[in-house]
Design a protein around this motif. Sequence first.
Motif, short mmCIF file in Angstrom:
data_model
loop_
_atom_site.label_atom_id
_atom_site.label_comp_id
_atom_site.label_asym_id
_atom_site.label_seq_id
_atom_site.Cartn_x
_atom_site.Cartn_y
_atom_site.Cartn_z
N GLY A 12 10.09 -0.02 1.52
CA GLY A 12 10.45 1.35 1.91
C GLY A 12 10.03 2.15 0.92
N ASN A 13 9.99 1.89 -0.49
CA ASN A 13 9.70 2.81 -1.45
C ASN A 13 8.02 3.02 -1.44
OD1 ASN A 13 10.59 4.58 -3.57
ND2 ASN A 13 9.86 2.88 -5.31
N ARG A 14 7.35 2.47 -0.52
CA ARG A 14 5.98 2.75 -0.38
C ARG A 14 5.59 3.92 0.52
NH1 ARG A 14 4.06 1.87 -4.92
NH2 ARG A 14 1.87 1.68 -4.19
N LEU A 15 6.36 4.48 1.05
CA LEU A 15 6.06 5.80 2.05
C LEU A 15 6.74 6.92 1.58
CD1 LEU A 15 7.59 3.88 5.09
CD2 LEU A 15 5.53 3.67 4.38
N LEU A 16 5.77 8.02 1.81
CA LEU A 16 6.21 9.38 1.64
C LEU A 16 5.75 10.00 3.15
CD1 LEU A 16 4.44 10.11 -1.74
CD2 LEU A 16 6.68 10.06 -1.16
N PHE A 17 6.41 11.27 3.31
CA PHE A 17 6.23 11.67 4.61
C PHE A 17 5.98 13.00 4.68
CE2 PHE A 17 9.20 8.30 4.37
CZ PHE A 17 9.19 7.58 5.79
N LEU A 18 5.21 13.66 5.67
CA LEU A 18 5.02 15.16 5.77
C LEU A 18 5.46 15.44 7.16
CD1 LEU A 18 3.07 17.31 4.66
CD2 LEU A 18 1.21 16.60 6.20
N ALA A 19 6.15 16.74 7.04
CA ALA A 19 6.78 17.29 8.13
C ALA A 19 6.39 18.81 8.53
CB ALA A 19 8.61 17.12 8.10
N GLY B 48 0.67 -1.26 -0.09
CA GLY B 48 0.07 0.01 0.00
C GLY B 48 0.80 1.13 0.12
N LEU B 49 0.42 2.34 -0.78
CA LEU B 49 0.98 3.54 -0.80
C LEU B 49 0.65 4.22 0.46
CD1 LEU B 49 2.88 5.61 -2.29
CD2 LEU B 49 0.76 6.54 -3.43
N ARG B 50 1.52 4.79 1.36
CA ARG B 50 1.29 5.39 2.70
C ARG B 50 1.95 6.72 3.14
NH1 ARG B 50 -1.45 1.46 5.24
NH2 ARG B 50 -1.28 -0.77 4.38
N LEU B 51 1.16 7.51 3.45
CA LEU B 51 1.57 8.69 4.02
C LEU B 51 2.07 8.74 5.54
CD1 LEU B 51 2.16 11.89 3.33
CD2 LEU B 51 0.00 12.39 3.94
N ALA C 287 8.00 -9.84 -10.31
CA ALA C 287 9.50 -9.50 -9.65
C ALA C 287 9.62 -8.24 -9.91
CB ALA C 287 10.55 -10.46 -10.13
N PHE C 288 9.33 -7.56 -10.92
CA PHE C 288 9.68 -6.17 -11.18
C PHE C 288 8.61 -5.38 -10.17
CE2 PHE C 288 8.37 -1.91 -13.01
CZ PHE C 288 9.80 -1.46 -13.34
N TRP C 289 7.31 -5.71 -10.02
CA TRP C 289 6.36 -5.05 -9.38
C TRP C 289 6.78 -5.09 -7.84
CZ3 TRP C 289 3.06 -1.82 -7.93
CH2 TRP C 289 2.21 -1.90 -6.77
N GLU C 290 7.39 -6.13 -7.47
CA GLU C 290 8.06 -6.23 -5.98
C GLU C 290 9.12 -5.56 -5.93
OE1 GLU C 290 6.74 -7.76 -3.39
OE2 GLU C 290 4.93 -8.82 -4.37
N ASP C 291 9.98 -5.44 -6.84
CA ASP C 291 11.13 -4.49 -6.86
C ASP C 291 10.95 -3.14 -6.53
OD1 ASP C 291 12.61 -6.81 -6.65
OD2 ASP C 291 13.50 -6.55 -8.81
N THR C 292 9.91 -2.55 -7.34
CA THR C 292 9.35 -1.27 -7.27
C THR C 292 8.81 -0.95 -5.98
OG1 THR C 292 6.86 -1.65 -7.81
CG2 THR C 292 8.62 -1.07 -9.51
N LEU C 293 8.47 -1.87 -5.13
CA LEU C 293 7.85 -1.54 -3.95
C LEU C 293 9.35 -1.43 -2.78
CD1 LEU C 293 5.15 -4.30 -3.27
CD2 LEU C 293 4.85 -2.06 -4.28
N ARG C 294 10.41 -1.97 -3.28
CA ARG C 294 11.33 -2.10 -2.15
C ARG C 294 12.43 -1.09 -2.46
NH1 ARG C 294 14.74 -7.66 -1.19
NH2 ARG C 294 15.90 -7.04 0.45
N TYR C 295 12.87 -0.92 -3.65
CA TYR C 295 14.08 -0.08 -4.21
C TYR C 295 13.77 1.13 -4.58
CZ TYR C 295 16.25 -4.64 -4.35
OH TYR C 295 16.75 -6.04 -3.99
N LEU C 296 14.49 2.27 -3.90
CA LEU C 296 14.29 3.67 -3.93
C LEU C 296 14.38 4.18 -5.11
CD1 LEU C 296 15.28 5.03 -0.48
CD2 LEU C 296 13.36 4.32 -1.11
N TYR C 297 15.40 3.53 -6.05
CA TYR C 297 15.79 3.86 -7.50
C TYR C 297 14.67 3.59 -8.53
CZ TYR C 297 17.80 -0.62 -7.50
OH TYR C 297 17.92 -2.24 -7.40
N LEU C 298 13.70 2.73 -8.05
CA LEU C 298 12.83 2.38 -9.29
C LEU C 298 11.77 3.26 -9.03
CD1 LEU C 298 12.75 -1.34 -8.92
CD2 LEU C 298 13.64 -0.03 -10.68
N PRO C 299 10.71 3.44 -10.00
CA PRO C 299 9.61 4.56 -9.86
C PRO C 299 8.64 3.76 -8.64
CG PRO C 299 9.37 2.96 -11.63
CD PRO C 299 10.89 2.72 -11.30
N ARG C 300 7.89 4.95 -8.39
CA ARG C 300 7.06 4.60 -7.22
C ARG C 300 5.48 4.71 -7.99
NH1 ARG C 300 8.26 8.43 -4.25
NH2 ARG C 300 9.73 7.10 -2.80
#
Length: 936
Positions: free
Chosen positions: A606-613, A567-570, A746-759
């Motif tokens: 970790g590539n599914r998280l965005l942050f608000l500060a 899931g894409l999470r804020l 496998a590509f989908w799973e990698d986009t969830l994980r690696y920050l250099y892949l598109p979110r």
Amino acid sequence: MKPWREIAVPHHDVLSGTFQQSEFAADITAVHMKRASLEYQDAAPFFERTYITEGMRLLLTQVAQRLAGKGGEPVIQLQTAFGGGKTHTMLAVYHLASRECELSQMAGIPELIDRAGLMDVPKARVAVIDGTDRAPGQPRMEGKQEIRTLWGELAWQLGKAEAFELVKDADASGTSPGKDVLRTLLERYSPCVVLIDELQAYVRQFPEGQQLSGGTYDSNLSFIQALTEAVKLVPTAIVLASLPESEIEAGSQRGVAALRALEKTFGRVQALWKPVATEEAFEIVRRRLFEPVRDAAARDAVCRAFADAYVAEGAKLPSETQERRYYDRLVQAYPIHPEVFDRLYEDWTTIDGFQRTRGVLKLMAKVIYRLWKDDNKDLMVLPGTLPLYDGSSRSELTYYLPAGWDAVIDRDIDGDRAETTELENKEPRFGQLHAARRVARTIFLGSAPSSVVHQSGIRGLDRARILLGCLQPGQASSNYTDALNRLSDRLHYLNSSGDRTQDATRYWFDTRANLRREMEDRKRRYNDETDVRGMIAEGMKRVVGAGSFFDGTHIFTPHGDVPDDSGLRLVVLPPKIWHSRDEVRIAEEAVLDYIRNNGLKPRYRGNRLLFLAADHGALARLNDAARIVLAWGSIVEDIKQGRLNVDLLQQRQAEKELQTAQDVLPRAIRECFKWLLCPGQENATDPKPHVEAFALNTSGGSLGSEIERVCLDNELVITTWSPIHLRAKLKELYWRPNEPAAKAIAFWEDTLRYLYLPRLKDREVLTKAIRNGAASRDFFGTAYGQNGEVFEGFHLGMGDVQLDDTLLLIELEAAKTFEEANRPKPESEPPKPHEEPLPRKDPPAKDDERSRQDPPPGQPKPRSFHGTADIPPATAKMRMIQLAEEIVSLLMTDPNAQVRVTVEIAADFPDGAGDQIKRAVSENARSLGLKIADWE
């Protein structure tokens, strides 16, 4: 323009600070006994400083006509409120009658005589009977003669011992002389004036049923009645008597009874007295406090500048300032602003004990003295100019108010330790104008009397009148408006009604600390880490909303409670983890901690998280806004539970303030949480991830929509992806010369994980990109399995694919090569004579359907079909689709056919099936309706 001190110079006694002592000398008995100061003792100086009001003009005209034998009322009663100018008017009559100078030397009198139609006013004998100067039981000695009664005093003053002989026996016995004796006395010594002041103070001292040396209660009332009857019979005699208007001034019940009896006695003659009007007070004060204005042009220029400034402000000021005659009021009142007089005469004179004329004079004399000493440079003396920091000026006002006002002035209004002074020290734009103190002084002058006189209806001053009490030409009204708004939020004794953003709001001071002080005390009790943070979290839920862009929003949630899924999470970081342009380390370390850890376990997606500060600069205001909501909320709750005793007005104020604070909190949150933080990585070889910050627009729409806009504009989250970008990533990271195919899942799973892949926003975004690419022959091929160099279920140019665990994406050149190698070869020889042609997969055309289905004549038709197939599990989905399309659908073309499809599934587990697989398969079998689903 010149300040008032360069145009209007105060009299010497005002500049020397001795005005108050000279004012006490304004006493009719002191003048009669030759003990008064020069300006009251001599007729010429007295009239030079005296403005003849309308009431005084009517009275002096009556006196002049009576003394000249030309008519006029014989008995005149002066009865007005305390401080209405009675004593000053009686002094004017005294000097007119007993003057030692010519009429021409008495300012204003010649014009009055002319208007009365007289050539001259004869000098007259004057008798002064002051009820506060005599005691009923203490005779007064004149040489060897003892004078016991009022009638004895009257006779002695008119004609000494000779006149006293007429009433000697009555004086000795304490009985009133008859009307005839008094008539003889008045005729013999006319023209004469009898001035009677504070008579009820004398009469009320007589005990019930007892006789003193001054007679009895009844004998004195009889004397007054006989005197009023006798004076009617003497054409050149006149009696003036002053009586208080209120029972409070009369004193005790005995004094009230005496006042009522005297009113009845004097009531036969209608009083001709008119109280001093506010416009008349302008001239009275000006003449008494200031020398004549010598530079009229400078005065007029200042007044014109004020009038023009008021017109320019328009509706921001009271409506009367827009009228042309307001300029005339400014000129008449100069150098004191008309608003000062309006507040004193309309508000302060309603307080019992505050004298209409003398009280105003004493106050303004002290004000002018202090302002002159302090080198005040205002253009006029406005309500906002009053030096309440000066103890003498302040005492002149607080003397008439209940206890507690000194604390209010010291704390909120004026002085070195006042909140207004502190605000001006912090805000230079307020300090240059003393804007905060001017606003507070104006409100005090216009609202303090209401703490004594509880008038029904509207209380306090509105914004327009406050602005009128402060504004001078050349100044921006916004400075005073802003100062008022700031004071409304911080002063403890300032109250307001209505919406403070509206012009109809009214403001007033009170000795009772308003609930704002209670709120200020309470808001310091709350803890930042628990109470304040919880309130901000509640407000954040309303601000962020339940939008559909993110699969989850986690407010101040530790990383162990943020799910590690697709899931894409804020993640909204706690306030203590703030961000600023100058300091990024705190927030950056927290973000990296979130994407690496999930509690005690590592985070894989970790590539599914965005942050608000939060922004560090706005954090203090947000914390304060949250504390205010908590404080007002506790006050309202305590009021409801009866733990806090307030009146209805304060209860409504608390509820209104709570609502206002609750409305402010979301705006403060919106302005504070303005940084969207996005973790990223340049490429697969970059060892260190980074955090990029994006500033949100705090003045736009909702926070959720603004975050979505920033995510899409900066491609932080991709909702629509082109196949060309998918192909580029596959070519860069996945396809190799000896491995031309990559699993899509496998590509989908990698986009969830690696920050250099598109979110990607969700899995459907990748599915659409694959389908669009598969439908074309320009990007990649697809297959559902690979056995060596054979791609099972291979397609190139077919977009109807499913993203599952078996889907392969094949590099374009490899796909074309495989397609070419597996293309069917064309037949080179005709079929043998007796060899049957291969059955075709397509259904027969209607025109030859019967000829192709029917067997040769005499041969029986087949009545059933049975077919079995072994399907590789890896390509089961694709093979079953082919069977359904190419076999089952053909059998169904005959409407009379009864087609049954049975699927048989067999699976062997050499090591035994696990409980999880067994449970899942059994549940799915039941839901799908399998007839046999046994485990052995």
